[in-house]
Each structure stands twice: as structure tokens, then as C-alpha cells.
Design an enzyme around this catalytic site. Structure first.
Site, PDB file in Angstrom:
ATOM      1  N   SER A 105       6.499   8.816  -4.654  1.00  0.00           N
ATOM      2  CA  SER A 105       5.071   9.142  -4.557  1.00  0.00           C
ATOM      3  C   SER A 105       4.228   7.990  -5.088  1.00  0.00           C
ATOM      4  CB  SER A 105       4.759  10.415  -5.344  1.00  0.00           C
ATOM      5  OG  SER A 105       5.440  11.524  -4.801  1.00  0.00           O
ATOM      6  N   GLU A 114       0.419   6.445  -9.246  1.00  0.00           N
ATOM      7  CA  GLU A 114       1.614   6.758 -10.028  1.00  0.00           C
ATOM      8  C   GLU A 114       2.480   5.504 -10.158  1.00  0.00           C
ATOM      9  OE1 GLU A 114       5.255   9.788  -9.256  1.00  0.00           O
ATOM     10  OE2 GLU A 114       3.273  10.722  -9.327  1.00  0.00           O
ATOM     11  N   ARG A 163       2.975  13.493 -15.662  1.00  0.00           N
ATOM     12  CA  ARG A 163       3.294  12.113 -15.288  1.00  0.00           C
ATOM     13  C   ARG A 163       2.778  11.090 -16.291  1.00  0.00           C
ATOM     14  NH1 ARG A 163       5.631  15.307 -13.268  1.00  0.00           N
ATOM     15  NH2 ARG A 163       5.926  15.800 -11.076  1.00  0.00           N
TER      16      ARG A 163
END
EC number: 1.3.1.98
Length: 308
Positions: free
Chosen positions: A225, A296, A176
Site C-alpha cells: 500500500s 505509507e 501505521r
């Protein structure tokens, strides 16, 4: 030309659309956020390059795709937003196993396009609620797949409108996270996938979406998320173990269906509600587990609502 001097004459030679004081909530999947001072919808990559080349160099810029990984504060953004979704939307099959895709193409569209061209390895994109530009920026992935495992080349653009072609080895790609982009943005990529079977891939996509609907609050406004999974664990498990499912601040609620999702219940939340709930979840998990959850989602813009 000063920032405050940007007006419709700025796009006289451009083919895109320049909007002023444009509410951003409708451009994000959380459906919150104040207005952008300016929002530009480019006609194509060349048009985008021209627009950027004429912007003041100190103009604040925000790139927005589907807005699925962004929390735009209630005060909005006091600069120029570049909207890629619905604008930079070309997909081209370059060879039997190579696709060129522009940054504004939705990940779900990319998954279906590759499947229909008998290519496998991109089915996981169907589960990512964003654009390919965002997927490149954060190495988005799910169900065992990650975006950069297929990248063979990218195009980037800087704020002067200069376009570069770059290779994967020029970047540091991790979970990520993608480093090495500098003051540039992804505008397209060439992706190499494996030979496959259309029916098999389309069925896999169908199964993936069914699983997503069963396990995630897809019928509520959310950003995907909220937190990264810490090494060796899952953010959702940690949040649930701390008894935080269903906890709310205003209209922002930790989803009962998946604890790593914060929903805007019936569209009643403000960005401030969501941001406060994010901080509350981080604090409670830290206090009870000594683990720091890393966001995130990107938090952007001005916290205070301003009269423009």
C-alpha cells in the site's frame, strides 16, 4: 575514521559482509533505486553491534528489510545500508504461546511459524510483504490484525551498537505509526499469541493469500500500500473515485487491480517515475476531495544519479 575512509578493513573483526557501491534495486520490491555507498549484511545481532560500534557517529544509516515500504531514489544512498532480511532471521518458541523473532524474519515466515506451533492471532502477517522489523516500526497490519497487539517486549539497538530491552508502554503505538523509538532500531521482539489449531491457522493463511492474489497486483513489482487509509475511508476508494486507475508516468502505473498500489510495469519504471506518480495522485485526490493522502511508503536517498 571518516565516512570516506570506511573500507574492508572496517570489518576485519566482523563476521558479516560489507559491499561497496551496491545497487539497491534488487533489495526492494519495487525493483528501483540507485546504489548504496556501502551495504552491510550482519552475521547476527552481536556482529551487528560490533559493526555499528566501529562506524563514525555521523555516518548516514539506512535499515532495509525486504524493501517493501521504501522508495529508494535513483541517486541511491550516500551512506551505509544495514540489511536485515536474510541476516537477522532467528525464530524461537520460548513457551507454549510466546515467540522470539528477529527483525530480518519475513512476516510471512512468522505467520507460518506461529501456525505450525498451534498459535493463532498471527495469521494476518502472511499478507504483509515485509520483515518483522518493518512491521514493528510501522505497526503493520491487515485483515483486522496489527503487529503491536502481540508485543510483550522488544530489543532495540542504537548507532553505538548498544542493545536495550524495552516494553510496549515505552512507545506510542497508533495506526501505521510507532513513536518513541528515538535514534534506535528494532532488532527483535517477544510476541504473545493465543492457543490455536495448526490446520485451522494454515487454512486461514491459505485463504488470506488467495484473497490477496485476487485483489492485489502480486504478480507485478510493487511496494504494498502506498498511502494510509484516511479516517473513515479507504485510500483505494478515493483514488479510484478520482479516475486514477491506470494512470501512468513512464513505467509507473496506478494498478487497475487495486488503486492504492503503484506498480513498476515490467520493470521499466524509475524511482523518479514512481515518486512523480505518487505526487500526482496526492494532488488529484486533494483537488477533487479535499482529503490529503498520507504516504505509507518512505522516500529515501538522492534524487540525482551520481557517478561514484
Amino acid at each position: 575514521m571518516s565516512i570516506t575512509g570506511i573500507d574492508s578493513s572496517h570489518v576485519t573483526e566482523s563476521q558479516g559482509t560489507l559491499l561497496f557501491n551496491e545497487p539497491l534495486a534488487e533489495y526492494t520490491t519495487w525493483r528501483v533505486g540507485g546504489p548504496a555507498a556501502r551495504l552491510y549484511k550482519p552475521a547476527n545481532i552481536d556482529d551487528l553491534a560490533l559493526f555499528l560500534s566501529r562506524l563514525p557517529f555521523d555516518e548516514p544509516l539506512l535499515w532495509l528489510g525486504l524493501g517493501s515500504n521504501s522508495l529508494i531514489r535513483d541517486g541511491g544512498f550516500s551512506g551505509t545500508v544495514i540489511l536485515t532480511q536474510g541476516c537477522l532471521k532467528e525464530m524461537t518458541l520460548l513457551s507454549d504461546n510466546c515467540i522470539r523473532v528477529e527483525a530480518g524474519v519475513s512476516c510471512a515466515s512468522m505467520a507460518r511459524f506461529s501456525a505450525r506451533n498451534n498459535l493463532s492471532g498471527g495469521e494476518f502477517w502472511a499478507g504483509i510483504p515485509g520483515t518483522m522489523g518493518g512491521a514493528l516500526r510501522m505497526n503493520a497490519g491487515c485483515h483486522g490484525g496489527e503487529t503491536w497487539q502481540s508485543v510483550i517486549e522488544v530489543q532495540t539497538i542504537n548507532r553505538r551498537g548498544e542493545i536495550r530491552t524495552r516494553k510496549p508502554e515505552e512507545f506510542e503505538v497508533a495506526y501505521r505509526h510507532v513513536a518513541g523509538l528515538g535514534d534506535e532500531w528494532f532488532i527483535s521482539a517477544k510476541l504473545q499469541l493465543s492457543p490455536g489449531n495448526k490446520e485451522t491457522s494454515l487454512q486461514l493463511i491459505k485463504d488470506l493469500l488467495a484473497h490477496r492474489a485476487k485483489t492485489q497486483p502480486t504478480n507485478e513489482y510493487n511496494c504494498g500500500s502506498v498511502f494510509r487509509n484516511p479516517p473513515g475511508d479507504f485510500a483505494a476508494r478515493l483514488i479510484e473515485s478520482c479516475g486514477l486507475k491506470g494512470v501512468s508516468i513512464g513505467g509507473a502505473v496506478v494498478s487497475e487491480k487495486h488503486a492504492n498500489f503503484i506498480i513498476n510495469h515490467q520493470g521499466t519504471a524509475t524511482a523518479a517515475n514512481i515518486e512523480a506518480l505518487i505526487h500526482l495522485v496526492q494532488t488529484k485526490v486533494r483537488e477533487q476531495t479535499s482529503i490529503e493522502l498520507i504516504r505509507e511508503v518512505h522516500i529515501i536517498g538522492d534524487a540525482n544519479v551520481q557517478t561514484r
